[in-house]
Design a protein around this motif. Sequence first.
Motif, PDB file in Angstrom:
ATOM      1  N   MET A 198     -14.168  -0.435  -6.255  1.00  0.00           N
ATOM      2  CA  MET A 198     -13.191  -0.658  -6.105  1.00  0.00           C
ATOM      3  C   MET A 198     -13.182  -2.505  -6.788  1.00  0.00           C
ATOM      4  O   MET A 198     -14.047  -2.748  -7.037  1.00  0.00           O
ATOM      5  N   CYS A 225       0.740  -1.412  -0.438  1.00  0.00           N
ATOM      6  CA  CYS A 225       0.095   0.148  -0.041  1.00  0.00           C
ATOM      7  C   CYS A 225       0.702   1.367   0.196  1.00  0.00           C
ATOM      8  O   CYS A 225       0.715   2.008  -0.354  1.00  0.00           O
ATOM      9  N   THR A 236      -4.910  -2.009   0.294  1.00  0.00           N
ATOM     10  CA  THR A 236      -4.908  -1.849  -1.007  1.00  0.00           C
ATOM     11  C   THR A 236      -4.485  -1.043  -1.564  1.00  0.00           C
ATOM     12  O   THR A 236      -2.888  -1.032  -0.920  1.00  0.00           O
ATOM     13  N   SER A 296       2.646   2.065  -3.137  1.00  0.00           N
ATOM     14  CA  SER A 296       1.497   2.405  -4.322  1.00  0.00           C
ATOM     15  C   SER A 296       1.496   3.781  -4.175  1.00  0.00           C
ATOM     16  O   SER A 296       1.336   5.361  -4.690  1.00  0.00           O
ATOM     17  N   THR A 328      -9.478   3.678 -10.227  1.00  0.00           N
ATOM     18  CA  THR A 328     -10.119   2.720  -9.540  1.00  0.00           C
ATOM     19  C   THR A 328      -9.133   1.777  -8.380  1.00  0.00           C
ATOM     20  O   THR A 328      -8.103   1.872  -9.478  1.00  0.00           O
ATOM     21  N   ILE A 329      -9.064   1.237  -7.899  1.00  0.00           N
ATOM     22  CA  ILE A 329      -7.630   1.036  -6.574  1.00  0.00           C
ATOM     23  C   ILE A 329      -8.741  -0.959  -6.563  1.00  0.00           C
ATOM     24  O   ILE A 329      -9.295  -1.030  -6.848  1.00  0.00           O
ATOM     25  N   THR A 330      -7.063  -1.357  -6.060  1.00  0.00           N
ATOM     26  CA  THR A 330      -7.568  -2.712  -5.407  1.00  0.00           C
ATOM     27  C   THR A 330      -7.126  -3.209  -3.964  1.00  0.00           C
ATOM     28  O   THR A 330      -6.553  -2.807  -3.421  1.00  0.00           O
ATOM     29  N   HIS A 331      -8.365  -3.988  -4.234  1.00  0.00           N
ATOM     30  CA  HIS A 331      -8.897  -4.059  -2.261  1.00  0.00           C
ATOM     31  C   HIS A 331      -8.465  -5.720  -1.649  1.00  0.00           C
ATOM     32  O   HIS A 331      -9.651  -6.246  -2.157  1.00  0.00           O
ATOM     33  N   ALA A 379      -4.578   8.773  -8.662  1.00  0.00           N
ATOM     34  CA  ALA A 379      -5.573   8.212  -7.671  1.00  0.00           C
ATOM     35  C   ALA A 379      -5.380   9.623  -6.536  1.00  0.00           C
ATOM     36  O   ALA A 379      -6.818  10.222  -6.756  1.00  0.00           O
ATOM     37  N   PHE A 425     -11.362   3.541   1.011  1.00  0.00           N
ATOM     38  CA  PHE A 425     -11.076   4.758   0.393  1.00  0.00           C
ATOM     39  C   PHE A 425     -11.992   5.607   0.208  1.00  0.00           C
ATOM     40  O   PHE A 425     -12.771   5.745   0.202  1.00  0.00           O
ATOM     41  N   ILE A 452      -2.860   1.580  -4.317  1.00  0.00           N
ATOM     42  CA  ILE A 452      -4.067   2.797  -4.337  1.00  0.00           C
ATOM     43  C   ILE A 452      -3.204   3.098  -6.367  1.00  0.00           C
ATOM     44  O   ILE A 452      -1.885   2.976  -6.688  1.00  0.00           O
TER      45      ILE A 452
END
Length: 339
Positions: free
Chosen positions: A177, A77, A150, A80, A283-286, A156, A238, A152
Amino acid sequence: MIIWISGIARICFSRRTQRGKERSGSFLFEIGRPPRETKTTVILTIHTIIKSWSIFAPVKLSLLLVSYNSLVPLRSCLRSVEEAVRVAGFAVEVIVVDNASGDQTLEILSHEFPGVKWVANDTNTGFSKACNQAFAMAKGEYALFLNPDTVIPADALEKTIRFLEHNPGVGALGVKMLDEKGRFLKESKRGMPGPRTSFFKLFGFAALFPSSPFFAAYYAGHVKEDESGEVDALSGAFLLIRSNLFRELGGFDESFFMYAEDIDLSIRVKKAGYSCYYFPLVTITHAKGKSTIKDKVYRERFYGAMAIFVNKYYGQQPLKAGFLKLGIRLRHLLAGWIG
């Protein structure tokens, strides 16, 4: 003039060139890094010279995280976040409150990310209280509450802050997400939990009709996953909010140890006359739940938070409260049975 600015650059790099192992300063002072460890004069580009003025700029964004035994996901995290801060073009501070992790999160990552402000709690005070603790130290015009599991994208921070600056009626903002396999997480946008919305979710109607404003209201079915729009509730994974508004609202309700505090805050944002906005242009990865062990303690806290929410918002409506508590109890029992 150029010599003076070069002096600033040498000061910023002093921790790296003199000590060797540590990286340069704080995110606030990140004005470029030397290509390798060297004591030679750093040649500043025009871009670097311009970025050096961020040293004197007020903090635009306070990025706040709470960690609890999340060493590995938090490292990803923060990496990023580092890149997003470089791209942002404004001053950002990063504060991490560690809730007495047993995996040496703070001891290890504080050396890897010396620009982050680390706070060590002696006990696990819970998500809501630790977030408020971090915010009490924040100086930013905006506050971003971000989960440690997460990742980002680089744009972002720049995109979301710019949107809030151009839309003063929006009080809080959430993003699209995806899980680690690229699947859309429906909790990116949510409606107000109530008897009807909870019933349709509990018995599968929301899943059968995911785009229906009626059946899928629990997940704000009136707004498509790639469509921007106002929603009732945002996810705390987020959650970007105006600092003055968060302060005015008194922060997160600490009666929620964790879970449901984001829905509660969203409701209060709307009651204060602002909107909550779903913004899928970021768009983020969670890695949902990667920083949480789903054991009996988790189930007690999760369903306990739901009961606190019901008491807070439906306590004066016995029939609705009873229906919702029954549903919560059934789901709790089912979750315990499945394991």
